[in-house]
Design a protein around this motif. Structure first.
Motif, PDB file in Angstrom:
ATOM      1  N   SER A   1       0.838  -1.200   0.000  1.00 42.46           N
ATOM      2  CA  SER A   1       0.000   0.000   0.000  1.00 42.46           C
ATOM      3  C   SER A   1       0.869   1.245   0.000  1.00 42.46           C
ATOM      4  CB  SER A   1      -0.898   0.027   1.234  1.00 42.46           C
ATOM      5  OG  SER A   1      -1.529  -1.213   1.411  1.00 42.46           O
ATOM      6  N   GLU A   2       1.989   1.139   0.703  1.00 39.49           N
ATOM      7  CA  GLU A   2       2.936   2.260   0.748  1.00 39.49           C
ATOM      8  C   GLU A   2       4.341   1.691   0.747  1.00 39.49           C
ATOM      9  OE1 GLU A   2       2.133   4.462   4.392  1.00 39.49           O
ATOM     10  OE2 GLU A   2       0.000   4.285   3.895  1.00 39.49           O
ATOM     11  N   GLY A   3       5.280   2.527   0.309  1.00 37.82           N
ATOM     12  CA  GLY A   3       6.682   2.137   0.373  1.00 37.82           C
ATOM     13  C   GLY A   3       7.147   1.445  -0.898  1.00 37.82           C
ATOM     14  N   THR A   4       8.426   1.077  -0.882  1.00 37.29           N
ATOM     15  CA  THR A   4       9.077   0.534  -2.071  1.00 37.29           C
ATOM     16  C   THR A   4       9.829  -0.732  -1.712  1.00 37.29           C
ATOM     17  OG1 THR A   4       9.441   2.819  -2.767  1.00 37.29           O
ATOM     18  CG2 THR A   4      10.726   1.131  -3.916  1.00 37.29           C
ATOM     19  N   ILE A   5       9.803  -1.697  -2.625  1.00 39.73           N
ATOM     20  CA  ILE A   5      10.654  -2.883  -2.473  1.00 39.73           C
ATOM     21  C   ILE A   5      11.605  -2.927  -3.662  1.00 39.73           C
ATOM     22  CG2 ILE A   5      10.724  -5.395  -2.345  1.00 39.73           C
ATOM     23  CD1 ILE A   5       7.912  -5.242  -1.108  1.00 39.73           C
ATOM     24  N   MET A   6      12.873  -3.044  -3.348  1.00 35.32           N
ATOM     25  CA  MET A   6      13.894  -3.118  -4.388  1.00 35.32           C
ATOM     26  C   MET A   6      14.464  -4.537  -4.412  1.00 35.32           C
ATOM     27  SD  MET A   6      13.995   0.132  -5.324  1.00 35.32           S
ATOM     28  CE  MET A   6      15.493   0.283  -6.302  1.00 35.32           C
ATOM     29  N   VAL A   7      14.592  -5.106  -5.602  1.00 31.00           N
ATOM     30  CA  VAL A   7      15.265  -6.400  -5.754  1.00 31.00           C
ATOM     31  C   VAL A   7      16.417  -6.198  -6.720  1.00 31.00           C
ATOM     32  CG1 VAL A   7      15.066  -8.761  -6.627  1.00 31.00           C
ATOM     33  CG2 VAL A   7      13.222  -7.795  -5.260  1.00 31.00           C
ATOM     34  N   ASP A   8      17.621  -6.388  -6.218  1.00 27.39           N
ATOM     35  CA  ASP A   8      18.814  -6.160  -7.030  1.00 27.39           C
ATOM     36  C   ASP A   8      18.778  -4.811  -7.741  1.00 27.39           C
ATOM     37  OD1 ASP A   8      20.287  -8.373  -6.387  1.00 27.39           O
ATOM     38  OD2 ASP A   8      19.257  -9.631  -7.856  1.00 27.39           O
ATOM     39  N   GLY A   9      18.430  -3.788  -6.996  1.00 23.04           N
ATOM     40  CA  GLY A   9      18.479  -2.430  -7.524  1.00 23.04           C
ATOM     41  C   GLY A   9      17.289  -2.046  -8.389  1.00 23.04           C
ATOM     42  N   ARG A  10      16.346  -2.992  -8.591  1.00 24.72           N
ATOM     43  CA  ARG A  10      15.171  -2.656  -9.411  1.00 24.72           C
ATOM     44  C   ARG A  10      13.947  -2.494  -8.520  1.00 24.72           C
ATOM     45  NH1 ARG A  10      14.389  -6.536 -14.489  1.00 24.72           N
ATOM     46  NH2 ARG A  10      14.179  -8.115 -12.857  1.00 24.72           N
ATOM     47  N   ASP A  11      13.182  -1.472  -8.790  1.00 23.82           N
ATOM     48  CA  ASP A  11      11.940  -1.254  -8.066  1.00 23.82           C
ATOM     49  C   ASP A  11      10.931  -2.312  -8.524  1.00 23.82           C
ATOM     50  OD1 ASP A  11       9.519  -0.455  -7.057  1.00 23.82           O
ATOM     51  OD2 ASP A  11       9.754   1.658  -7.618  1.00 23.82           O
ATOM     52  N   VAL A  12      10.504  -3.143  -7.581  1.00 25.31           N
ATOM     53  CA  VAL A  12       9.613  -4.250  -7.915  1.00 25.31           C
ATOM     54  C   VAL A  12       8.332  -3.757  -8.599  1.00 25.31           C
ATOM     55  CG1 VAL A  12       8.072  -5.918  -6.791  1.00 25.31           C
ATOM     56  CG2 VAL A  12      10.505  -5.883  -6.233  1.00 25.31           C
TER      57      VAL A  12
END
Ligand code: ADP
Ligand code: MG
Length: 334
Positions: free
Chosen positions: A55-66
């Motif tokens: 709902s809020e915030g960001t998840i990064m996987v190996d430098g990429r925004d999911v």
């Protein structure tokens, strides 16, 4: 590397499953999310591969925004294993494992030889290849689930209570296999469990969550045991059971049957006592079993420091001994 930045998940009915989570999963180790049922473990895990959107915030996987990554693309690099292996009942074990490579367009021959290789990696006997899922035990089915998740060689593996439905003896061996497999393949594994013992055993780092989806502590297992940040963590990691994981022996080598059980903070019962910190590879299994039968248990040294040693703790308390061992750069206790 996987990074949660201020991640909150609020479901339409208002339930806050994950509350403002900030956490970095380092590459190439096992990170465990642990906490009581309903604390947001599954939700956290499923946000990594976009099965659930934050709902809020960001998840990064190996430098990429999911959120900005195509879900199918993202999932090619992320294996996923759940409690019920979810195998195709009418396909053989080999074909179950080969499914993903075939979907990715591999030739049949290449997919099958990869599947055979994976069976070996997860410790499934060759003769299982032609069997069907119903002909396998629960533990064997979970191995197939792990093999299938590894089929396309993803750098990341998400595991949601994968061993919770198998009996304790099989669970232990699956845990040992997972540790071996991680060491061998160097995958980044995020492992979810409600079982603190499993978390302590498997985790290079452990995130303890409380209901409401709040991160209580994120630390190495040894630090959780030695320095819980609050009563919730302290109780959850098992203060009441004493230092589960600490076996005792004296310098006079008291037989294991006479080992005292010592609660956290109790004085050491004998000036000559040693804390036994075992190396998970090298400990004599008989000792471990004996210690556990007697209510003592064993901390695996590679969770505290590499190598594993005996620590002469003199006449302090368990907590101060462990503190000393943890803070000593050489890993040698007092
Ligand atoms: P865990 O895996 O730690 O047991 P979950 O992540 O499954 O916890 O769930 C966290 C909380 O979110 C729980 O209160 C659960 O009831 C709630 N929850 C999970 N999925 C949904 C959903 N689709 N709608 C509403 N609430 C949900
Ligand atoms: Mg769950």
């Amino acid at each position: 590397m996987i990074e949660f930045r201020g991640v909150t998940k609020r479901f339409p009915d208002g339930t806050v499953a994950v509350d403002n989570l900030d956490l970095v999963v380092e590459a190439g180790g096992i990170t465990v999310f642990v906490g009581p049922s309903g604390c947001g473990k599954t939700t956290s895990l499923r946000m990594i591969n976009r099965m659930i959107e934050p709902s809020e915030g960001t998840i990064m996987v190996d430098g990429r925004d999911v959120a900005a990554t195509d879900a199918a693309d993202l999932r090619r690099g992320i294996g996923y294993v759940i409690q019920q292996a979810g195998l195709f009942p009418h396909r053989t074990i080999l074909d179950n494992i080969a499914t993903v490579p075939l979907l990715l367009g591999w030739s049949k021959a290449k997919a099958r030889s990869r599947a055979a290789e994976l069976m070996e990696i997860v410790g499934l006997a060759r003769e299982m290849a032609g069997r069907y899922p119903a002909q396998l035990s629960g533990g064997q089915q979970q191995r197939v689930g792990v093999a299938r998740a590894l089929a396309a060689d993803p750098p990341i593996l998400l595991m949601d209570e994968p061993f919770s439905a198998v009996d304790p003896v099989v669970r232990e061996s699956l845990q040992d296999e997972l540790l071996r497999l991680q060491a061998e393949l160097g995958k980044t594994i995020v492992f979810v469990t409600h079982d603190i013992d499993e978390a302590i055993k498997l985790g290079d780092k452990v995130a303890v969550l409380r209901v409401g989806g709040v991160l209580a502590q994120y630390d190495q297992p040894g630090q959780l045991l030695a320095r819980p940040v609050d009563d919730f963590v302290d109780n959850f990691v098992g203060r009441d059971r004493g230092y589960r994981g600490l076996g005792f022996m004296s310098s006079d080598a008291i037989p294991i049957g006479e080992l005292p059980t010592v609660a956290l903070g109790d004085p050491v019962p004998d000036d000559d006592a040693w804390v036994l910190v075992v190396d998970s590879e090298q400990h004599p299994q008989g000792w471990l079993n004996g210690a556990e039968r007697n209510g003592a248990a064993v901390v695996e040294a590679d969770h505290l420091m590499p190598g594993g040693s005996l620590y002469d703790i003199g006449s302090g308390s368990l907590r101060s001994a462990l503190d000393a061992a943890l803070s000593s750069p050489s890993g040698v206790g007092v």
